[in-house]
Each structure stands twice: as structure tokens, then as C-alpha cells.
Scaffold this motif. Structure first.
Motif, PDB file in Angstrom:
ATOM      1  N   LYS A 174      39.970  13.205  60.172  1.00 23.27           N
ATOM      2  CA  LYS A 174      39.045  12.490  59.287  1.00 23.27           C
ATOM      3  C   LYS A 174      37.636  13.058  59.423  1.00 23.27           C
ATOM      4  CE  LYS A 174      37.285   7.831  58.223  1.00 23.27           C
ATOM      5  NZ  LYS A 174      37.293   6.402  58.621  1.00 23.27           N
ATOM      6  N   ARG A 175      36.914  13.018  58.315  1.00 20.47           N
ATOM      7  CA  ARG A 175      35.486  13.347  58.305  1.00 20.47           C
ATOM      8  C   ARG A 175      34.719  12.098  57.878  1.00 20.47           C
ATOM      9  NH1 ARG A 175      31.385  14.613  54.732  1.00 20.47           N
ATOM     10  NH2 ARG A 175      29.950  16.289  55.338  1.00 20.47           N
ATOM     11  N   SER A 176      33.688  11.713  58.645  1.00 27.00           N
ATOM     12  CA  SER A 176      32.839  10.563  58.318  1.00 27.00           C
ATOM     13  C   SER A 176      31.399  11.030  58.199  1.00 27.00           C
ATOM     14  CB  SER A 176      32.926   9.492  59.411  1.00 27.00           C
ATOM     15  OG  SER A 176      34.244   9.077  59.619  1.00 27.00           O
ATOM     16  N   GLN A 177      30.637  10.416  57.316  1.00 26.57           N
ATOM     17  CA  GLN A 177      29.238  10.814  57.131  1.00 26.57           C
ATOM     18  C   GLN A 177      28.364   9.581  56.960  1.00 26.57           C
ATOM     19  OE1 GLN A 177      28.560  14.006  54.353  1.00 26.57           O
ATOM     20  NE2 GLN A 177      26.444  13.418  53.969  1.00 26.57           N
ATOM     21  N   TYR A 178      27.201   9.603  57.624  1.00 23.33           N
ATOM     22  CA  TYR A 178      26.220   8.526  57.523  1.00 23.33           C
ATOM     23  C   TYR A 178      24.826   9.134  57.394  1.00 23.33           C
ATOM     24  CZ  TYR A 178      29.944   5.404  58.950  1.00 23.33           C
ATOM     25  OH  TYR A 178      31.119   4.711  58.992  1.00 23.33           O
ATOM     26  N   GLY A 179      23.907   8.329  56.870  1.00 20.40           N
ATOM     27  CA  GLY A 179      22.517   8.764  56.805  1.00 20.40           C
ATOM     28  C   GLY A 179      21.861   8.457  55.480  1.00 20.40           C
ATOM     29  N   HIS A 180      20.626   8.888  55.345  1.00 20.96           N
ATOM     30  CA  HIS A 180      19.855   8.699  54.113  1.00 20.96           C
ATOM     31  C   HIS A 180      18.721   9.720  54.088  1.00 20.96           C
ATOM     32  CE1 HIS A 180      18.152   5.833  57.150  1.00 20.96           C
ATOM     33  NE2 HIS A 180      17.052   6.488  56.827  1.00 20.96           N
ATOM     34  N   GLY A 181      18.103   9.874  52.926  1.00 20.14           N
ATOM     35  CA  GLY A 181      17.013  10.829  52.782  1.00 20.14           C
ATOM     36  C   GLY A 181      17.510  12.249  52.598  1.00 20.14           C
ATOM     37  N   ASP A 182      16.601  13.206  52.736  1.00 20.08           N
ATOM     38  CA  ASP A 182      16.896  14.631  52.561  1.00 20.08           C
ATOM     39  C   ASP A 182      16.580  15.339  53.877  1.00 20.08           C
ATOM     40  OD1 ASP A 182      16.872  17.365  51.981  1.00 20.08           O
ATOM     41  OD2 ASP A 182      16.169  17.048  49.929  1.00 20.08           O
ATOM     42  N   VAL A 183      17.610  15.607  54.666  1.00 18.19           N
ATOM     43  CA  VAL A 183      17.410  16.146  56.012  1.00 18.19           C
ATOM     44  C   VAL A 183      16.782  17.532  55.973  1.00 18.19           C
ATOM     45  CG1 VAL A 183      18.591  16.949  58.083  1.00 18.19           C
ATOM     46  CG2 VAL A 183      19.212  14.753  57.077  1.00 18.19           C
ATOM     47  N   GLU A 184      17.277  18.401  55.108  1.00 14.91           N
ATOM     48  CA  GLU A 184      16.739  19.764  55.068  1.00 14.91           C
ATOM     49  C   GLU A 184      15.271  19.760  54.665  1.00 14.91           C
ATOM     50  OE1 GLU A 184      18.193  22.311  56.333  1.00 14.91           O
ATOM     51  OE2 GLU A 184      19.976  21.106  56.742  1.00 14.91           O
ATOM     52  N   LYS A 185      14.924  18.892  53.719  1.00 11.72           N
ATOM     53  CA  LYS A 185      13.519  18.761  53.338  1.00 11.72           C
ATOM     54  C   LYS A 185      12.688  18.262  54.516  1.00 11.72           C
ATOM     55  CE  LYS A 185      10.468  16.309  50.095  1.00 11.72           C
ATOM     56  NZ  LYS A 185      10.424  15.303  48.997  1.00 11.72           N
ATOM     57  N   GLY A 186      13.222  17.279  55.239  1.00  9.26           N
ATOM     58  CA  GLY A 186      12.513  16.739  56.395  1.00  9.26           C
ATOM     59  C   GLY A 186      12.324  17.771  57.480  1.00  9.26           C
ATOM     60  N   LEU A 187      13.365  18.538  57.771  1.00 10.07           N
ATOM     61  CA  LEU A 187      13.244  19.575  58.798  1.00 10.07           C
ATOM     62  C   LEU A 187      12.273  20.665  58.361  1.00 10.07           C
ATOM     63  CD1 LEU A 187      16.993  19.829  59.851  1.00 10.07           C
ATOM     64  CD2 LEU A 187      15.108  19.024  61.284  1.00 10.07           C
TER      65      LEU A 187
END
Length: 754
Positions: A174-187
Motif C-alpha cells: 500500500k501507498r499512503s499520502q498525507y499533507g497540504h500546501g506545495d512542498v517543492e515551492k516551500g523548499l
């Protein structure tokens, strides 16, 4: 009378005190009855034959010689546990784990079992069972198992959570994903970025009492199971389904529990004992050896985790991401999903993403260990947070305070937080004398934060007022950490009577309505809520009886400090009636007085902790010594502070072992090389300092007393706190747990080479 579960500030009389535990004397004198202490007339000894191979097809099993041995009363294989799961894949996995069907999937997988008149005969019978195996290629490492070239354990498993679904079987379940926003933009907005990979090895809960049960299936279709468990109602459901029994005809009684920590939330040998009893027509006692506990009951996941996290010069985290691979054993699990949910839960992040992968390996079926999956995720994230703080040039505590989640923060896994304790625990850690204490030569200090959800769930409780005014409290949540004392305090608080007048017992499954498993730190939280509800229902009856005794309207009767009090000037000449007086007259006023409650205890209230650790490292040998350790954690309301402190200390002690010593070691043949406490080294008293504790109380708004569960969060920060301390002591970043002497020396050599 309605029940409002919401928090109401009040002064307490019993709650918050530290009485002696009701089960203490029996335990220290040896009178307490654990799983292996129960016996039935005519019982047989059950033993299990286990696979010596990590992965093998079972061609044939010949039990004829064992069955012919004098003193053997039953021999079973998977044929004696037919598939009654009706397409329920989770139950099928449990069935297959209890007794291998087509393949042995790990070293120690059960393939047959015997019941005999004594242990010697049973052992002899196991040697007479002939199993023809076709040995298959195996994989025990989580990273290797995730590769497309790895031997596939189950050709019916296709990775869930990927669209379109893959058409090729895979060990990635199984693959699970959580989060919000734009990580690459933030980094991209970060001035500093830390990117590292981390590994944790598989560990075991290390409970001192092995799994043990006595099973008796009767000729009329009824059955009894006496068992060491964290949830006898769940055991009843699972065992009844696997054996085709009516749930109501299987009575399960929980023994005292000599440690569980999540490892006794799963059934392992119980269906086997029941099947043996059914076939033999006699009770069967089955007790695992320590070797079997390690080889064939649920350890934690081994993990491999990649973290990227960035921050501006002012210390604000701009983006964070983690990829988490967790081993599940040979069956589907949700361990990486829990890791993905908890990884960044301590922080207020605009841009965050976690992706978890459940990976099948030829190791035992994974089980919970306190806050399952969270310690490994915290090890990776809190190590990266510490390194990022150093890059930014900020104190690690101040860096965390700046970025800590708070009320109104959208958590990394979705919900918006209510009142939470991460900020207060960090402030308390900052102000703690431990943080200012000087360090010696070769010593380092580390700190880390941790989070756990906490659960509530289905709960049922009976409160019976006896004729002498004492109270019997029957609960369905197994006491794994002192809850009988805590619940007695709660009942005493509500009724307004002394703690000594309350006796709490864990009822069997035929005595009380259904209760969920005692896990997720739900025991005291959920059962205290049900106890409060039951006590208030009993008070309603007490008021009604007092009104009858006085011949006045019940609305004119109040309950105050254990007494019925007549309200209003017109009743001023009526003396108060004690609970004891009302109970004594019960036979003449309507019969027994009791309160009952069944509820789903929602709103468990999340939990946070901050730990501080000082470590001394010998640079020549890599050996470590824990010099000082402090736990700061939010309890919501500490019902019995001594037990709360014990939970904090126990979690820290287990985390210390996990961080420094404990790991499953598999050979190239896929067999476990250290299935015993001699080679799998858990901490003993001489390995540990006195562990200091500080209880904070930020009330949970969803509980009448403000209670939060406390049993699990304390194991989340230690791996990272100790890793940060060791890294600071040796000047090299530790990324692999446990930090055994060879790994520390290797890190020092690598640092020199750089």
C-alpha cells in the motif's frame, strides 16, 4: 439523566491522589494469576511445530507417526482450521499466521500443533511430524523487499493507493499520502535544507510474560478461553470467527498481564489451542517459549525513511517531506500509514507531505509497540529538525518553539488542533534544570518531541452499590498500567466516597457488554468516561431512593459529598442520608442500586511530549551510558500521578533500549539469530538512570475531567533524543538505530574520512 462528556473545571478530592494499587500485594507476593497460572482438570499440553525456513512451500505434512505416539491426544494442521473468513482478507491473514496453509512465510511460522498428556510427550510428537518443504528465495530487509527484483511473498498483493493500480504483484502492499500546501515551492523558499536517510531495525516489546492460554471446547458447542491479552472481547470475536463458534458461546477471561505494550493486541496461539481442545475433547494449555515469542509474535516494523526539510534564516520551516518504508512481516498492515500521519504532527507547517509504503518481508507479522510507527518517524524527523536548527544557528529548543503546532493549527495529517500541549512541554523543557546542567567529557545532550493520537472507542461499564455501601466496578478494558486504581479513584470522586470503598475488576466477556481493545492509550480515558456516566446514573437512583425514604419529590434531593441532601427550607429538618444508609435500605425501596454505561468514547485528545537526554560515549569503544533523562508530557489530568509518571518512565526506558541496543538480527538464511534475552538485550536497572518526569495538565475538552491518554507518547521521542545526544557527543550524525558500539565507531570513522 443525560451525560455531557465535555470538560468541566472542578476541584478534586480523590482524583490526583496516589493510593496504593489494588493489585500490588498479590503481584509482589506471587498470588496474582497470569496466563500460565491457570489450570483445568484433565488439561493437555499444547505445543507448536514451526518452520525452520524463511520462505517455503508446504508440499505435504505427515502427522501419522505423531498421532500414533502414546499420550498424544490431538494433532492439527491447517486442515483443522478451515477457512471460514468469507472473503475477509484481514481475518484470512490472521488465520494464515496462526497456522500456515500453503507456504511458511517466516522462520517460526506455525505449521502444525499437538496436544499431549505432558510436555515431554508433546516435544517428542513434534519431532515425529514430517513436513516436505520446497524452499523459496526470501527477503528480510525492507529496502530490498521493496525492489521490483525481490522475491514476491504473495502473488495476490498489488500495491494499493496507486492509480492506475499496478498489474504486477508486489511486496509493496500500500501507498499512503498525507499533507497540504506545495512542498517543492516551500523548499525553494528555504535558506537551509537538510536531506538525509535514516534506518531503524526491528525490535520486540520485550514483555516478560510470554503468550499463554488455556482453551476448553465443550461437547455442547460452548467454549472457554483463559488468556493473557489486552482485549478479551476482540480475542473472542476473532477466535469465534476462525473456529466457526457462536460469539455468545465463547467466554473469554483475561488474566493478569505481565506486559503487553501492543504485542498482546493480536491473537497468535489462541485459535490453535481451541482447535486442539476441540479435537482432543479436553482442555489444552499452550504457553509460548521465549524463543517462540521472538520468532513468531509481533515485533515492530523495521524502517527506511528519507527526510527533506527546509527553513529560512529566521528559523521558520518553509517545507518538509518524508518518504517512509515500513516492514509489515508477510501480511498487509497500516504501519507506514501511521508513521506518515505522525511524522510532522508536532509542527505548524504550511507545506508538508508524507508518503508511506507498507512492505512485505519474510519476518513475523508486525504488531503494535506502544505508539506504533511513531518512534521511527520521530527519529528521522526530529534528527533532521535538530540538524536544521544547527544550520540556521538556533538553539534546538527555540527552533522547535518557533515552529510548534498550537491550537488552530492544521495538523500535517489533516485535522485542526484544539488545545494541545506541544508548546507548553517545550517551554517546560527549556526552563527545566536539566537543560542548564553542565556536561562532562565525551558527553552530549539531545532533545526531541513526540506525538500520539490516542483513541477512545466502544466501552461498557457496570457500577454496583452493595448493601454495605461499598461499590463494585466492573470494566471491560484490560488493566495494562494501573487503570483499576485510576477507575476506582474516578468512581470514588463521582460518588463522594473514600477510594477504599471501591473495588474494580476486569469482567469476562459473558458478564459485560463489548469493549474495544485496550490500546491507543484508551484504557483510563474511555473507561473513566464510562465510569463517570455509570456513577451519575447510580446517583440518579440514589436520589430517587432517598426521595422515597423521605417521601419528598426527587427534584428536591441533591447529591453532595456522598450524601443525599434535601433541598429547600421546607425540608430543613431532614438529616442527610449517606450512600451506606441508602444502600442498607435498598431491599425496601426498590431493590439493588446500580449504574450502567455503554458509550463510544470520542474525542480522546492528542498527546505531546518533549524529552531531554544526556549521553556519555566512549570514543575508543563506542559504548554508551545514559547519564540523565527527563520526560515532560501533557496528561490532560493525571488521575493517579504515580501511574502517569510510571508510564512516562516506562516508555523512556523502552526507547533507550530501542535506541542503543535492541534489534532483530537475521542471517543470510533468513533465520533469526538472537531469539532470547541473552542476545536480544533489553535495558536492566543498571543500564538506566533515574528518569525524571514533569506532568503538565492541559485539559482535554472532550472528557469531563480533562483526561488524555498517556501510555504511548512517552516512547515516541527517545530514539531521536538519544540520537541527537550521541551525535552531539561524538560530532557525527547518527542515522541508524540502534546506535550500537560498532555503528558509533563506523560513524566516527566516516567523519574522520570526510
Amino acid at each position: 439523566m443525560g451525560f455531557d462528556p465535555g470538560y468541566s473545571a472542578r476541584k478534586f478530592t480523590s482524583v490526583g491522589t496516589r493510593p496504593i494499587r489494588p493489585d500490588g500485594v498479590d503481584k509482589v507476593t506471587g498470588r496474582a494469576r497470569y496466563g500460565a497460572d491457570f489450570n483445568m482438570p484433565g488439561q493437555l499440553v499444547g505445543q507448536v511445530l514451526r518452520s525452520p525456513h524463511a520462505h517455503a512451500k508446504i508440499r505435504t505434512i505427515d502427522t501419522s507417526k505423531a498421532e500414533a505416539l502414546k499420550g498424544v491426544k490431538a494433532v492439527i494442521t491447517a486442515d483443522d482450521l478451515p477457512d471460514l473468513t468469507d472473503g475477509d482478507s484481514a481475518m484470512y491473514d490472521i488465520l494464515d499466521n496462526c497456522m500456515a496453509r500453503k507456504k511458511a512465510l517466516y522462520d517460526g511460522h506455525a505449521v502444525a500443533a499437538v496436544a499431549a498428556i505432558d510436555a515431554r510427550t508433546a516435544r517428542q510428537a513434534l519431532k515425529l511430524i514430517e513436513v516436505d518443504y520446497e524452499v523459496l528465495a526470501h527477503v528480510t530487509d525492507v529496502d530490498e523487499a521493496a525492489k521490483p527484483t525481490a522475491p514476491v511473498l504473495n502473488d495476490t498483493v498489488f500495491t494499493e493507493g496507486i492509480d492506475p493500480r499496478p498489474d504486477k504483484p508486489s511486496n509493496v502492499a500500500k501507498r499512503s499520502q498525507y499533507g497540504h500546501g506545495d512542498v517543492e515551492k516551500g523548499l525553494g523558499q528555504a535558506d537551509f535544507v537538510v536531506e538525509r536517510s535514516y534506518k531503524t531495525e526491528q525490535t520486540h516489546q520485550g514483555y516478560i510474560e510470554p503468550h499463554a492460554c488455556v482453551a476448553s471446547v465443550n461437547s455442547d458447542g460452548t467454549a472457554d478461553l483463559w488468556v493473557c491479552t489486552q482485549g478479551h472481547f476482540v480475542y473472542r470475536q476473532h477466535c469465534a470467527q476462525l473456529l466457526g463458534l457462536d460469539v455468545s458461546k465463547l467466554r473469554v477471561t483475561s488474566s493478569e498481564i505481565g506486559g503487553g505494550f501492543g504485542g498482546k493486541t493480536h491473537i497468535w496461539a489462541e485459535p490453535v489451542a481451541l482447535a486442539l481442545s476441540r479435537k482432543a475433547g479436553r482442555p489444552v494449555k499452550l504457553v509460548m517459549s521465549r524463543d517462540e515469542v521472538f520468532r513468531a509474535s509481533g515485533p515492530t516494523s523495521a524502517t527506511s525513511i528519507d527526510v527533506r526539510i527546509g527553513a529560512r534564516k529566521d528559523g521558520t520551516i518553509t517545507g518538509a517531506t518524508a518518504t517512509l518504508r515500513y516492514s509489515c512481516g508477510p501480511y498487509y498492515g497500516m504501519w507506514a500509514e501511521l508513521g506518515a500521519m505522525t511524522a510532522f504532527a508536532c509542527y505548524n507547517l504550511e507545506n508538508v507531505e508524507t508518503v508511506g509504503y507498507e512492505v512485505l518481508v519474510n519476518r513475523p507479522k508486525t504488531a503494535a509497540y506502544r505508539a506504533p510507527s511513531a518512534p521511527m518517524a520521530a527519529f528521522a524527523v526530529e534528527s533532521a529538525i535538530d540538524e536544521l536548527a544547527h544550520k540556521v544557528g538556533m538553539d534546538p529548543v527555540e527552533f522547535r518553539i518557533l515552529n510548534a503546532a498550537r491550537e488552530g493549527t492544521r495538523s500535517s495529517y489533516g485535522p485542526v488542533y484544539g488545545p494541545i500541549g506541544i508548546g507548553p512541554t517545550l517551554e517546560a523543557a527549556k526552563a527545566h534544570p536539566h537543560m542548564q546542567a553542565p556536561l562532562g567529557k565525551n558527553q552530549g545532550r539531545g532533545m526531541a518531541c513526540g506525538f500520539w493520537f490516542n483513541f477512545g472507542g466502544q466501552t461498557c461499564t457496570d457500577l454496583n452499590i452493595d448493601s454495605d455501601g461499598t461499590v463494585s466496578l466492573a470494566v471491560g478494558t484490560v488493566d495494562v498500567g494501573g487503570s483499576r486504581a485510576s477507575l476506582s479513584l474516578v468512581a470514588a470522586e463521582e460518588l463522594g466516597i473514600p477510594y477504599e470503598q471501591v473495588k474494580a475488576v476486569v469482567a469476562d466477556t459473558s458478564t459485560l457488554g463489548y469493549n474495544d481493545m485496550t490500546d491507543g492509550s484508551r484504557g483510563t480515558f474511555s473507561s473513566s468516561m464510562a465510569t463517570i456516566s455509570a456513577a451519575r446514573n447510580a446517583i440518579k437512583v440514589l436520589r430517587e431512593r432517598a426521595a422515597e425514604m423521605w417521601d419528598i419529590p426527587v427534584d428536591d434531593v441533591a447529591w453532595e459529598k456522598g450524601h443525599a441532601v434535601a433541598k429547600g427550607a421546607k425540608h430543613g429538618n431532614l438529616p442527610s442520608l449517606s450512600l451506606k444508609e441508602i444502600a442498607a435500605a435498598a431491599a425496601n425501596t426498590g431493590g439493588p442500586i446500580a449504574g450502567h454505561s455503554e458509550l463510544v468514547a470520542d474525542g480522546a485528545g492528542v498527546s505531546f511530549a518533549t524529552h531531554i537526554c544526556d549521553i556519555e560515549v566512549d570514543p575508543e569503544t563506542g559504548s554508551t551510558r545514559v547519564v540523565r533523562y527527563t520526560v515532560v508530557q501533557d496528561a490532560g489530568k493525571a488521575v493517579h500521578p504515580t501511574y502517569v509518571e510510571g508510564q512516562y518512565q516506562g516508555g523512556a526506558a523502552q526507547g533507550i533500549g530501542w535506541a542503543l541496543n535492541e534489534e532483530y538480527i537475521y542471517g543470510e538464511d533468513g533465520r533469526l539469530q538472537n531469539p532470547g534475552f541473552l542476545d536480544y538485550r533489553i535495558p536492566v536497572c543498571s543500564d538506566l538512570p533515574m528518569i525524571d518526569t514533569q506532568i503538565l495538565e492541559i485539559p482535554n475538552p472532550n472528557h469531563p475531567y480533562g483526561v488524555r491518554g498517556v501510555g504511548e507518547t512517552s516512547i515516541v521521542p527517545p530514539l531521536a533524543a538519544i540520537a541527537n545526544a550521541v551525535s552531539n557527543a561524538v560530532g557525527a550524525r547518527m542515522t541508524h538505530v540502534p546506535m550500537s558500539p560498532p555503528r558509533i565507531l563506523a560513524a566516527l570513522e566516516a567523519e574522520k574520512a570526510d
